[in-house]
Design a protein around this motif. Sequence first.
Motif, mmCIF file in Angstrom:
data_model
loop_
_atom_site.group_PDB
_atom_site.id
_atom_site.type_symbol
_atom_site.label_atom_id
_atom_site.label_comp_id
_atom_site.label_asym_id
_atom_site.label_seq_id
_atom_site.Cartn_x
_atom_site.Cartn_y
_atom_site.Cartn_z
ATOM 1 N N MET A 94 0.809 -1.192 0.000
ATOM 2 C CA MET A 94 0.000 0.000 0.000
ATOM 3 C C MET A 94 0.856 1.261 0.000
ATOM 4 O O MET A 94 0.421 2.283 -0.524
ATOM 5 N N THR A 95 2.033 1.191 0.560
ATOM 6 C CA THR A 95 2.910 2.361 0.544
ATOM 7 C C THR A 95 3.310 2.713 -0.885
ATOM 8 O O THR A 95 3.348 3.885 -1.261
ATOM 9 N N VAL A 96 3.580 1.692 -1.699
ATOM 10 C CA VAL A 96 3.902 1.929 -3.110
ATOM 11 C C VAL A 96 2.705 2.553 -3.812
ATOM 12 O O VAL A 96 2.839 3.516 -4.567
ATOM 13 N N ALA A 97 1.526 2.030 -3.547
ATOM 14 C CA ALA A 97 0.310 2.569 -4.162
ATOM 15 C C ALA A 97 0.102 4.026 -3.763
ATOM 16 O O ALA A 97 -0.223 4.867 -4.608
ATOM 17 N N ALA A 98 0.299 4.338 -2.496
ATOM 18 C CA ALA A 98 0.139 5.719 -2.036
ATOM 19 C C ALA A 98 1.113 6.640 -2.758
ATOM 20 O O ALA A 98 0.744 7.732 -3.188
ATOM 21 N N GLY A 99 2.340 6.192 -2.920
ATOM 22 C CA GLY A 99 3.319 6.999 -3.634
ATOM 23 C C GLY A 99 2.934 7.212 -5.085
ATOM 24 O O GLY A 99 3.075 8.316 -5.619
ATOM 25 N N LEU A 100 2.441 6.172 -5.738
ATOM 26 C CA LEU A 100 2.020 6.302 -7.130
ATOM 27 C C LEU A 100 0.841 7.270 -7.260
ATOM 28 O O LEU A 100 0.788 8.064 -8.195
ATOM 29 N N LEU A 101 -0.073 7.196 -6.321
ATOM 30 C CA LEU A 101 -1.223 8.097 -6.371
ATOM 31 C C LEU A 101 -0.790 9.546 -6.213
ATOM 32 O O LEU A 101 -1.326 10.437 -6.871
ATOM 33 N N ARG A 102 0.162 9.797 -5.344
ATOM 34 C CA ARG A 102 0.589 11.169 -5.076
ATOM 35 C C ARG A 102 1.561 11.713 -6.117
ATOM 36 O O ARG A 102 1.587 12.903 -6.377
ATOM 37 N N ARG A 103 2.365 10.845 -6.712
ATOM 38 C CA ARG A 103 3.452 11.325 -7.575
ATOM 39 C C ARG A 103 3.220 11.133 -9.069
ATOM 40 O O ARG A 103 4.061 11.546 -9.867
ATOM 41 N N ASP A 125 0.079 10.608 -12.458
ATOM 42 C CA ASP A 125 -1.297 10.839 -12.898
ATOM 43 C C ASP A 125 -2.003 9.528 -13.241
ATOM 44 O O ASP A 125 -3.044 9.546 -13.883
ATOM 45 N N LEU A 126 -1.452 8.404 -12.823
ATOM 46 C CA LEU A 126 -2.070 7.115 -13.108
ATOM 47 C C LEU A 126 -3.440 7.036 -12.450
ATOM 48 O O LEU A 126 -3.637 7.549 -11.344
ATOM 49 N N THR A 127 -4.374 6.374 -13.112
ATOM 50 C CA THR A 127 -5.693 6.182 -12.514
ATOM 51 C C THR A 127 -5.583 5.209 -11.342
ATOM 52 O O THR A 127 -4.625 4.429 -11.243
ATOM 53 N N ALA A 128 -6.580 5.246 -10.478
ATOM 54 C CA ALA A 128 -6.601 4.318 -9.350
ATOM 55 C C ALA A 128 -6.629 2.869 -9.849
ATOM 56 O O ALA A 128 -6.005 1.992 -9.256
ATOM 57 N N GLY A 129 -7.317 2.631 -10.957
ATOM 58 C CA GLY A 129 -7.354 1.281 -11.526
ATOM 59 C C GLY A 129 -5.987 0.820 -11.998
ATOM 60 O O GLY A 129 -5.611 -0.343 -11.800
ATOM 61 N N THR A 130 -5.234 1.710 -12.610
ATOM 62 C CA THR A 130 -3.887 1.371 -13.063
ATOM 63 C C THR A 130 -2.976 1.127 -11.869
ATOM 64 O O THR A 130 -2.188 0.173 -11.854
ATOM 65 N N VAL A 131 -3.083 1.989 -10.855
ATOM 66 C CA VAL A 131 -2.284 1.793 -9.640
ATOM 67 C C VAL A 131 -2.633 0.449 -9.007
ATOM 68 O O VAL A 131 -1.743 -0.298 -8.601
ATOM 69 N N ALA A 132 -3.914 0.127 -8.949
ATOM 70 C CA ALA A 132 -4.344 -1.150 -8.388
ATOM 71 C C ALA A 132 -3.648 -2.309 -9.094
ATOM 72 O O ALA A 132 -3.112 -3.214 -8.445
ATOM 73 N N PRO A 152 -8.659 6.074 -2.233
ATOM 74 C CA PRO A 152 -7.511 6.532 -3.019
ATOM 75 C C PRO A 152 -7.680 7.924 -3.631
ATOM 76 O O PRO A 152 -6.743 8.724 -3.602
ATOM 77 N N GLY A 153 -8.847 8.231 -4.165
ATOM 78 C CA GLY A 153 -9.050 9.535 -4.793
ATOM 79 C C GLY A 153 -8.928 10.686 -3.807
ATOM 80 O O GLY A 153 -8.328 11.715 -4.098
ATOM 81 N N ARG A 154 -9.471 10.508 -2.632
ATOM 82 C CA ARG A 154 -9.367 11.558 -1.621
ATOM 83 C C ARG A 154 -7.930 11.689 -1.115
ATOM 84 O O ARG A 154 -7.438 12.789 -0.878
ATOM 85 N N TYR A 155 -7.245 10.565 -0.981
ATOM 86 C CA TYR A 155 -5.838 10.597 -0.575
ATOM 87 C C TYR A 155 -5.023 11.401 -1.580
ATOM 88 O O TYR A 155 -4.209 12.229 -1.206
ATOM 89 N N ARG A 156 -5.274 11.174 -2.854
ATOM 90 C CA ARG A 156 -4.549 11.887 -3.912
ATOM 91 C C ARG A 156 -4.814 13.389 -3.857
ATOM 92 O O ARG A 156 -3.914 14.202 -4.081
#
Length: 58
Positions: free
Chosen positions: A1-10, A12-19, A42-46
Amino acid sequence: MTVAAGLLRRTDLTAGTVAGRVGYRSEFAFAAAFKRRFGMPPGRYRRRPGGADQEIDW
């Protein structure tokens, strides 16, 4: 999940792509697991203020 959080923040990948990148086949399952871990979807986190340098410290 830490990797996912970083991808969401850094990126423009969609949440589906990050998943998919972090091993989830379902965006819904990813979103539920992400919310359990970070307390928000995820969207609110971003979108939360603070930018990528303000990662949640768990």
